[in-house]
Scaffold this active site. Sequence first.
Site, PDB file in Angstrom:
ATOM      1  CG  HIS A  79      -2.160  -0.822   0.944  1.00  0.00           C
ATOM      2  ND1 HIS A  79      -2.734  -1.636   1.876  1.00  0.00           N
ATOM      3  CD2 HIS A  79      -2.903  -0.939  -0.171  1.00  0.00           C
ATOM      4  CE1 HIS A  79      -3.786  -2.219   1.343  1.00  0.00           C
ATOM      5  NE2 HIS A  79      -3.915  -1.816   0.114  1.00  0.00           N
TER       6      HIS A  79
ATOM      7  CD  GLU B 127     -12.085 -12.832 -26.525  1.00  0.00           C
ATOM      8  OE1 GLU B 127     -11.011 -12.250 -26.704  1.00  0.00           O
ATOM      9  OE2 GLU B 127     -12.437 -13.257 -25.413  1.00  0.00           O
TER      10      GLU B 127
ATOM     11  CG  ASP C  94      -8.152 -13.975 -28.357  1.00  0.00           C
ATOM     12  OD1 ASP C  94      -7.182 -14.641 -28.768  1.00  0.00           O
ATOM     13  OD2 ASP C  94      -8.345 -13.716 -27.168  1.00  0.00           O
TER      14      ASP C  94
ATOM     15  CB  CYS D 291     -11.351  -4.028 -24.786  1.00  0.00           C
ATOM     16  SG  CYS D 291     -11.754  -5.770 -24.915  1.00  0.00           S
TER      17      CYS D 291
END
Length: 600
Positions: free
Chosen positions: A199, A441, A465, A512
């Site tokens: 963190h 895809e 893909d 995407c």
Amino acid sequence: MTESDIGVRKALRGVAVSPGIVIGKARLVDRSKVKIFYQYLLGDDQLNREIERFEEAARTTEDQLNAIKNGMPEQLKGHSFILDSHLMILKDSMLHDATIQRISKEKINAEWALKKSLEEIRWAFNQVDDEYISNRVNDVENVVERILRNLSGDEQQSLSHINERVIIVAHELSPGDTSELNPSKVMGFITDAGGRTSHAAIIAQALQIPVVVGLESATKVVGEGDLLIVDGNSGEVIINPDDEVIIEYQEKHLRHEKYKSSIARVSHLPAITLDGHPIVIKANMEFLEEVTAAREHGSEGIGLYRTEFLYLKSKELPSEEELFQDYREVAEIIAPEPVTIRTLDLGADKFASRHEIDREANPALGLRAIRFCLKEPEIFKRQLRAILRASFYGRVQLMFPMISGLQELLDAKEIMGQVKDELNRENIEYDHSIKVGIMIEIPSAVTMAEILAQHVDFFSIGTNDLIQYALAIDRVNEHVAYMYQPFHPALIRMIRQVVNAARDAGISVSVCGEMAGDPFCVCILLSLGINELSMNARAIPIIKKIIRTISIEEARADFENVMRLSTAKEVQAHVSNRMKSLVPELAEKGYFEGWDYLLD
Ligand code: PEP
Ligand code: MG
């Protein structure tokens, strides 16, 4: 970590967790641990006093954590959940109640009882061989250390008092320590301990100061006042460099600053075309730590969270709790923007060799992604539970990869329905209207897009893909790499078909795959009717800049010209010419080269 002496150049190498380059004087800060002694207690009075002493230290710790949280600099406000998690740890029964029970049952002092509680928690966490989980143990240790300090009455000096321009060198910094740093004074920090997902690293990124962790021996090798170069891009730390090295790094620093300011200038401008059409730009991500970079580069949410990597990191499958915490953090950091969490896409090149999945002759065509999940419903359900639970904490959307036809989608939704029923029975909260989408895809999904669109809230086209399966070229085989053609007319027709199906069904559609972040592809994707893109965060400022130079009307008019072209080469030449006239800087460099220069 490595340590080397090159002439007068003494260098350490660790894990770069927050980018940038600084040159400055070292300030060693001692965050060494409080020493603990064992004490056997006698009589109820003594025991009651000890419990009261522990409660008092816990209350002081709570006050201190709240004070740090409330005093956080503006740029860290979005990270206050880290201190919230420390406040939760403080109240956790494994720590709080167990310590009180130990004091009274074992008749031992609070420090020793607390130490034993910590050991037990450490043991429980150690059962999971995973970097993320082990970093969460650090959070517990930080809280325990603070309680111990309050028990001993030895108040550790707050780092907020550092008001000289220095680079901090410490064994370890807790998130609380990091939150107190004044970024206008502290130039950067380096630590012996720590990893990429700690963190403290996440907070340092938000403060935008260069940080290198995991150096192991920095506090031994670096002396107070030494001159340091900290390269938060490469993880290199140079101690007492000579003039030549200083000049080399000053130049690097200037290049980095120029790039950063060019991004800062443009990344938050909206992606609106010349004729006023807004295009939604989101980021793809693989690791929790990338969320902050996504925001900084101007994304309007996470369009694709590839969740495989938590599974690939360790021998054991991640627990529901671990997945939930990860997804929840992403959802909280990116809120109020949405995150689309894609369910597991293991297989093919993302092969989980450490899990018991058989090696296949044709992994890209094998037991991959949703097929694997449907065959292993328990693994699938665990992830679905985690995603649904996280949906309560932000705007989460869920997406299934590699859907080849309706039955697969119905099967996946059926399992999701079972998981929702379970959560309802257990009274666990989640977003009941969570949006569910699929990746398009596989060519069969393109053909069936019209039908699939009736059953989902959105489509996201995975061009990586889709190109692989449509053109029958293995995307990881270098021998056919030349055939990997985003401009193939077949692909363009497929995208068009999916966009039409989505439009007719009234659902949204985005891209995407890598094409979304390729400057040469933007124009053609907009001309096909795409108005949402999700990409590698670094590409966002450039793609936004290009979008602001495009007129959607002109792009759509050009679509007819593109449809008349019949080879990938012709389409590519046509698109390149158009793009170069819109953004002349593109002409300076070749196709698929680095595009940072476009921001100059
Ligand atoms: C794609 O296939 O285009 C995609 C975005 O998913 P991945 O690269 O993870 O297969
Ligand atoms: Mg894919």
